[in-house]
Design an enzyme around this catalytic site. Structure first.
Site, mmCIF file in Angstrom:
data_model
loop_
_atom_site.group_PDB
_atom_site.id
_atom_site.type_symbol
_atom_site.label_atom_id
_atom_site.label_comp_id
_atom_site.label_asym_id
_atom_site.label_seq_id
_atom_site.Cartn_x
_atom_site.Cartn_y
_atom_site.Cartn_z
ATOM 1 N N THR A 205 11.824 62.354 49.468
ATOM 2 C CA THR A 205 11.699 63.135 50.553
ATOM 3 C C THR A 205 11.173 62.373 51.711
ATOM 4 O O THR A 205 10.789 61.385 51.658
ATOM 5 C CB THR A 205 11.007 64.429 50.583
ATOM 6 O OG1 THR A 205 9.631 64.118 50.192
ATOM 7 C CG2 THR A 205 11.538 65.317 49.314
ATOM 8 N N ALA B 30 13.019 60.524 54.203
ATOM 9 C CA ALA B 30 13.673 59.169 54.284
ATOM 10 C C ALA B 30 14.488 59.364 55.651
ATOM 11 O O ALA B 30 15.847 59.158 55.631
ATOM 12 C CB ALA B 30 14.470 58.782 53.107
ATOM 13 N N GLY C 169 12.217 52.154 58.722
ATOM 14 C CA GLY C 169 11.097 51.946 59.199
ATOM 15 C C GLY C 169 10.007 52.431 58.163
ATOM 16 O O GLY C 169 8.789 51.989 58.204
ATOM 17 N N GLY D 251 9.514 56.068 52.777
ATOM 18 C CA GLY D 251 10.525 56.638 51.997
ATOM 19 C C GLY D 251 11.945 55.724 51.992
ATOM 20 O O GLY D 251 12.498 55.817 50.616
ATOM 21 N N TYR E 137 -4.270 66.878 59.155
ATOM 22 C CA TYR E 137 -3.471 66.318 58.151
ATOM 23 C C TYR E 137 -4.608 65.887 56.952
ATOM 24 O O TYR E 137 -3.684 65.857 55.874
ATOM 25 C CB TYR E 137 -2.989 65.082 59.086
ATOM 26 C CG TYR E 137 -2.260 64.117 58.230
ATOM 27 C CD1 TYR E 137 -0.816 64.372 57.808
ATOM 28 C CD2 TYR E 137 -2.925 62.976 57.478
ATOM 29 C CE1 TYR E 137 -0.173 63.323 56.984
ATOM 30 C CE2 TYR E 137 -2.413 61.929 57.089
ATOM 31 C CZ TYR E 137 -1.004 62.187 56.759
ATOM 32 O OH TYR E 137 -0.263 61.342 55.918
#
Length: 281
Positions: A27, A29, A33, A36, A192
């Protein structure tokens, strides 16, 4: 119980394609850069077929931007070691509670009905703050994407694996965290850090739950990785905090994650593994 014998000489010789015939869902992706993308390239270089999940609107809304999915797929296909391995892709907004199970089902069907490896790499970037500035909306947004969707992905993956013969080898789950519990934590990214910390905390519980299905569960903290989000003086100051004098690159955690997906790592489960090059906070 009898002791297992030492491996034979033939068994000790490293298979150049240790994931040949295995299938994986990666996941997050959306761009070349990112981690993923690097993980997917490593998996196909080891022989696996891979389904790439992307949510282009997320990266397109940030300064680093998103690549065209077809360019990401082409870059991953370029790394294939097994010509028969497939590289497929599809979108998914994982803030939708129904999306994780749908994504697992779609990926498995696209890859021939079976899924061996789940790498939950996606996360919500930005839209966060300090304890004084966060609000319920920020907390809920990070919970939905960074944590809830990952647990629902693991749930759907486990249910799919349960349909296979008992203890079918090769089941792997790798989640991602961010070192939020090391040194000074992440005081500027409370939402986060909180949600990533939840994944670290639940790693062992998931590993214990899924052990009977021969699925290992590990979480990787990649440390600071150069994914094109920082430059200039701030970039150089972070680089100086690594003994090697450089940032981690996406392929640094990707090598670890790809190894965890192989049979060589079948005895490693329930671990939160720091892969951050001796980063000095």
């Amino acid at each position: 119980m009898p002791r297992l014998p030492h491996p034979t000489a033939a068994q000790l010789r490293r298979d150049p394609l240790p994931l040949r015939g295995r299938t994986a869902l990666v996941t997050g992706a959306s761009r070349r850069g990112g981690i993923g993308y690097a993980v997917a390239r490593r998996l196909v270089a080891y022989g696996a077929s891979v389904y790439l999940h992307h949510h282009v609107p997320h990266d397109a809304a940030h300064p680093w931007g998103a690549d065209r999915p077809e360019d990401v797929v082409a870059g991953v296909r370029e790394a294939r070691a097994d010509p028969g391995a497939r590289v497929l892709d599809g979108p998914g907004d994982l803030s939708d509670p129904a999306a994780p199970a749908e994504l697992v089902r779609t990926a498995a069907e696209a890859l021939g009905g079976r899924l061996d490896i789940l790498v939950a790499n996606h996360a919500l970037s930005g839209d966060d703050g300090t304890l004084d500035t966060i609000d319920a909306r920020m907390l809920d947004a990070h919970w939905a994407i960074d944590t809830r969707s990952v647990i629902l992905l693991v749930q759907a993956f486990a249910r799919l694996r349960a349909e296979l013969p008992p203890r079918t080898p090769g089941g792997r789950v790798v989640m991602m965290t961010s070192g939020q519990d090391i040194a000074g934590g992440m005081p500027g990214e409370i939402a986060y850090g909180l949600q990533k910390g939840a994944l670290a905390s639940v790693t062992r519980s998931l590993a214990t739950t899924l052990a009977e299905h021969a699925i290992t569960v590990n979480t990787v903290n990649p440390g600071p990785v150069d994914t094109d989000y920082l430059s200039g003086e701030a970039y150089e100051s972070i680089a100086a905090m690594f003994p090697a004098g450089r940032w981690g690159m996406p392929d640094d955690p990707a090598r670890l994650i790809a190894w965890l997906a192989t049979d060589e790592a079948e005895w490693i489960t329930g671990q939160v593994i720091n892969s951050e090059g001796g980063f000095r906070r």
